[in-house]
Scaffold this active site. Structure first.
Site, PDB file in Angstrom:
ATOM      1  N   GLU A  89     -51.151  16.571  31.376  1.00 58.12           N
ATOM      2  CA  GLU A  89     -50.211  15.682  31.945  1.00 58.12           C
ATOM      3  C   GLU A  89     -48.650  16.244  31.443  1.00 58.12           C
ATOM      4  O   GLU A  89     -49.038  16.470  30.284  1.00 58.12           O
ATOM      5  CB  GLU A  89     -50.469  14.164  31.849  1.00 58.12           C
ATOM      6  CG  GLU A  89     -51.813  14.007  32.501  1.00 58.12           C
ATOM      7  CD  GLU A  89     -52.011  12.527  32.170  1.00 58.12           C
ATOM      8  OE1 GLU A  89     -51.121  11.705  32.026  1.00 58.12           O
ATOM      9  OE2 GLU A  89     -53.294  11.957  32.135  1.00 58.12           O
ATOM     10  N   CYS A 102     -41.416  15.909  28.891  1.00 53.48           N
ATOM     11  CA  CYS A 102     -42.399  15.825  27.886  1.00 53.48           C
ATOM     12  C   CYS A 102     -43.919  16.459  28.350  1.00 53.48           C
ATOM     13  O   CYS A 102     -44.147  16.128  29.307  1.00 53.48           O
ATOM     14  CB  CYS A 102     -42.888  14.221  27.797  1.00 53.48           C
ATOM     15  SG  CYS A 102     -43.960  13.734  26.668  1.00 53.48           S
ATOM     16  N   CYS A 113     -56.488   8.980  17.060  1.00 51.90           N
ATOM     17  CA  CYS A 113     -55.612   7.605  16.818  1.00 51.90           C
ATOM     18  C   CYS A 113     -56.009   6.435  17.828  1.00 51.90           C
ATOM     19  O   CYS A 113     -56.137   6.751  18.904  1.00 51.90           O
ATOM     20  CB  CYS A 113     -53.864   8.000  16.803  1.00 51.90           C
ATOM     21  SG  CYS A 113     -53.687   9.349  16.029  1.00 51.90           S
ATOM     22  N   CYS A 116     -53.803   5.361  20.752  1.00 52.88           N
ATOM     23  CA  CYS A 116     -53.476   6.335  21.906  1.00 52.88           C
ATOM     24  C   CYS A 116     -54.442   6.635  22.824  1.00 52.88           C
ATOM     25  O   CYS A 116     -55.491   6.875  22.369  1.00 52.88           O
ATOM     26  CB  CYS A 116     -53.058   7.677  21.009  1.00 52.88           C
ATOM     27  SG  CYS A 116     -52.662   8.977  22.114  1.00 52.88           S
ATOM     28  N   GLY A 159     -52.331  15.645  23.430  1.00 55.76           N
ATOM     29  CA  GLY A 159     -52.830  16.836  22.261  1.00 55.76           C
ATOM     30  C   GLY A 159     -51.811  16.884  20.761  1.00 55.76           C
ATOM     31  O   GLY A 159     -50.677  16.318  20.760  1.00 55.76           O
ATOM     32  N   SER A 191     -43.593  17.273  18.134  1.00 62.31           N
ATOM     33  CA  SER A 191     -44.055  16.132  17.627  1.00 62.31           C
ATOM     34  C   SER A 191     -45.462  16.089  17.149  1.00 62.31           C
ATOM     35  O   SER A 191     -46.420  16.768  17.709  1.00 62.31           O
ATOM     36  CB  SER A 191     -44.105  14.893  18.456  1.00 62.31           C
ATOM     37  OG  SER A 191     -44.777  13.797  17.957  1.00 62.31           O
ATOM     38  N   HIS A 216     -46.302   6.395  11.147  1.00 68.40           N
ATOM     39  CA  HIS A 216     -47.089   5.099  11.404  1.00 68.40           C
ATOM     40  C   HIS A 216     -47.367   4.132  10.319  1.00 68.40           C
ATOM     41  O   HIS A 216     -47.778   3.192  10.610  1.00 68.40           O
ATOM     42  CB  HIS A 216     -48.277   5.214  12.433  1.00 68.40           C
ATOM     43  CG  HIS A 216     -48.023   6.111  13.530  1.00 68.40           C
ATOM     44  ND1 HIS A 216     -46.816   5.994  14.447  1.00 68.40           N
ATOM     45  CD2 HIS A 216     -48.614   7.021  14.011  1.00 68.40           C
ATOM     46  CE1 HIS A 216     -47.042   6.602  15.278  1.00 68.40           C
ATOM     47  NE2 HIS A 216     -47.950   7.734  14.980  1.00 68.40           N
TER      48      HIS A 216
HETATM   49  N1  SAH Z   1     -50.010  14.479  18.569  1.00 73.29           N
HETATM   50  C1  SAH Z   1     -48.552  14.427  18.458  1.00 73.29           C
HETATM   51  C2  SAH Z   1     -47.997  14.285  19.826  1.00 73.29           C
HETATM   52  C3  SAH Z   1     -48.487  13.518  21.071  1.00 73.29           C
HETATM   53  S1  SAH Z   1     -48.261  11.708  20.762  1.00 73.29           S
HETATM   54  C4  SAH Z   1     -48.302  13.058  17.735  1.00 73.29           C
HETATM   55  O1  SAH Z   1     -49.083  12.496  17.646  1.00 73.29           O
HETATM   56  O2  SAH Z   1     -47.182  13.087  17.075  1.00 73.29           O
HETATM   57  C5  SAH Z   1     -46.617  11.448  20.813  1.00 73.29           C
HETATM   58  C6  SAH Z   1     -46.364  10.163  20.300  1.00 73.29           C
HETATM   59  O3  SAH Z   1     -46.647   8.931  20.995  1.00 73.29           O
HETATM   60  C7  SAH Z   1     -46.792  10.129  18.851  1.00 73.29           C
HETATM   61  O4  SAH Z   1     -45.520   9.517  17.932  1.00 73.29           O
HETATM   62  C8  SAH Z   1     -47.596   8.711  19.134  1.00 73.29           C
HETATM   63  O5  SAH Z   1     -47.933   8.176  17.790  1.00 73.29           O
HETATM   64  C9  SAH Z   1     -47.117   8.084  20.113  1.00 73.29           C
HETATM   65  N2  SAH Z   1     -47.954   7.129  20.853  1.00 73.29           N
HETATM   66  C10 SAH Z   1     -49.387   7.399  20.984  1.00 73.29           C
HETATM   67  N3  SAH Z   1     -49.926   6.278  21.617  1.00 73.29           N
HETATM   68  C11 SAH Z   1     -49.039   5.389  21.766  1.00 73.29           C
HETATM   69  C12 SAH Z   1     -49.006   4.207  22.439  1.00 73.29           C
HETATM   70  N4  SAH Z   1     -50.180   3.621  23.260  1.00 73.29           N
HETATM   71  N5  SAH Z   1     -47.688   3.380  22.402  1.00 73.29           N
HETATM   72  C13 SAH Z   1     -46.556   4.167  21.874  1.00 73.29           C
HETATM   73  N6  SAH Z   1     -46.563   5.290  21.286  1.00 73.29           N
HETATM   74  C14 SAH Z   1     -47.757   5.789  21.157  1.00 73.29           C
HETATM   75 FE1  SF4 Z   2     -52.713  10.947  17.824  1.00 69.11          FE
HETATM   76 FE2  SF4 Z   2     -50.904  12.315  19.037  1.00 69.11          FE
HETATM   77 FE3  SF4 Z   2     -53.462  12.774  19.199  1.00 69.11          FE
HETATM   78 FE4  SF4 Z   2     -52.645  10.717  20.278  1.00 69.11          FE
HETATM   79  S1  SF4 Z   2     -51.827  12.992  20.984  1.00 69.11           S
HETATM   80  S2  SF4 Z   2     -54.644  10.924  19.188  1.00 69.11           S
HETATM   81  S3  SF4 Z   2     -51.173   9.780  18.882  1.00 69.11           S
HETATM   82  S4  SF4 Z   2     -52.309  13.106  17.257  1.00 69.11           S
END
Ligand code: SAH
Ligand code: SF4
Length: 342
Positions: A89, A102, A113, A116, A159, A191, A216
């Site tokens: 996506e 994005c 995480c 997420c 990812g 990121s 975080h």
């Molecule tokens: N994997 C990378 C990039 C993709 S996630 C990373 O983790 O940085 C991009 C951002 O979205 C990250 O900062 C992540 O912590 C945040 N994120 C993930 N799930 C979220 C949610 N449900 N609400 C708000 N931010 C979220």
């Molecule tokens: Fe964590 Fe970023 Fe992967 Fe979501 S996309 S599981 S926030 S590392």
């Protein structure tokens, strides 16, 4: 009958590796990255027979189908079906004078995480260079403008980009290339969940793009609760890599901090965060948590977010609160992988 060789993904090639001699290469690059052609037939300045020949050998589009979900706030979520049937996506966000996209680096994500939706989905596979780039080209085409009008690209979709570093760096090179998307490195942000070797590699690559670190928590214990794979690297180790990045690129790093009620939103954590980053040139981006069905979390209420922000600012740390777009179509941060709006 002879078996047909699989076609070469054209977007995997750097502009200087495109087929033909110098002039031809530049012509094809121009069609792809400036005019946004998505098929050989569209490249009308190329001789017809050549177009037919090239179409036999090289494919341009990396998706078998794409669904677009427009949000009420003007952003659009694109759900791409890749040629092997897997899905990924991207989210298009048209701010005034600043079209931002994005994009994803993987199908799913192995970091897991807990807050997420992509993490919940687990790891599918890495995206190829061509699949990363075609997210941009397709979205621009669908929006009816040149790919070069996409002013900002953030690698914040599905990812972990620094667990697919090779392909991600190659795709970024094509974004920066004067005959590619001709973007400024300041307008690309990667990121990461915090993979030190990837951060060093990015710093040494000399690409000079912006880095955002998903922190975080100010302490390893809390961090490991919400990022189960975070036990592999301590915050101190990650921050050493971040300092190296800053020293090499002179680009201030953003720390992303998604606020989860009762977990990482206590006042002592804001103070600990502020103390830990005194004197380091960082910008804190607080992200209100975006909900998804079945998630084991609640977001910090608005008042709590503002209190957290006030503590950081009182300690001199520049802090902003991110407004996520596209919540209504499951396009906000961390909602990718949801096929249903919340
Ligand atoms: N994997 C990378 C990039 C993709 S996630 C990373 O983790 O940085 C991009 C951002 O979205 C990250 O900062 C992540 O912590 C945040 N994120 C993930 N799930 C979220 C949610 N449900 N609400 C708000 N931010 C979220
Ligand atoms: Fe964590 Fe970023 Fe992967 Fe979501 S996309 S599981 S926030 S590392």
């Amino acid at each position: 009958m002879a078996l047909m060789a699989p076609k070469i993904p054209l977007l995997s090639l750097a502009p200087e590796e495109l087929p033909g001699e110098g002039f031809r290469k530049r012509q094809i690059a121009d069609w792809l990255y400036r005019k946004g052609a998505r098929a050989w037939e569209a490249m009308t300045s190329l001789p017809k027979t050549l177009r037919a020949e090239l179409a036999e050998q090289y494919r341009i589009a990396e998706f078998s189908s794409v669904e677009a979900y427009p949000s009420q706030d003007g952003s659009v979520k694109y759900l791409y079906t890749l040629l092997d049937g897997q899905k990924t996506e991207a989210v298009y966000m048209p701010y005034p004078n600043r079209k931002t996209l994005c994009i994803s680096s993987m199908v799913g994500c192995p970091a897991g995480c807990t807050f997420c939706a992509t993490g919940r989905m687990g790891f599918g596979r890495n995206l190829s260079v061509a699949e990363i780039l075609d997210q941009v080209l397709y979205a621009a085409h669908h929006q009816g403008h040149s790919p070069r009008e996409v002013r900002n690209i953030v690698l914040m979709g599905m990812g972990e980009p620094l667990l697919n570093t090779e392909n991600v760096l190659a795709a970024i090179r094509r974004m920066l290339h004067p005959q590619g998307l001709a973007m400024s490195p300041r307008r690309i942000t990667l990121s990461t969940v915090g993979i030190p070797r990837g951060i060093y590699r990015l710093a040494d690559s000399g690409l000079g793009i912006r880095l955002a670190l998903s922190l975080h928590a100010p302490d390893d214990e809390t961090r490991q609760q919400i990022i189960p794979t975070a036990h592999r690297y301590r915050i101190a180790e990650i921050m050493e890599a971040v300092r190296y990045y800053y020293a090499k690129t002179r680009r201030r790093v953003t720390l992303e901090y998604t606020l989860l009620r009762g977990l990482n939103d206590h006042e002592w954590q804001a103070k600990a965060l502020a103390q830990q980053f005194q004197g380091i040139s960082v910008h804190i981006n607080l992200i209100p948590w975006n909900p998804w069905p079945g998630a084991p979390h609640q977001g910090t209420p608005r008042a709590g977010i503002l209190r957290f922000k006030a503590v950081l600012e009182a300690h001199g740390l520049p802090t902003s609160v991110r407004l996520s777009r596209g919540r209504d179509v499951g396009a906000a941060c961390g909602q990718l992988a949801l096929q249903q709006p919340v």
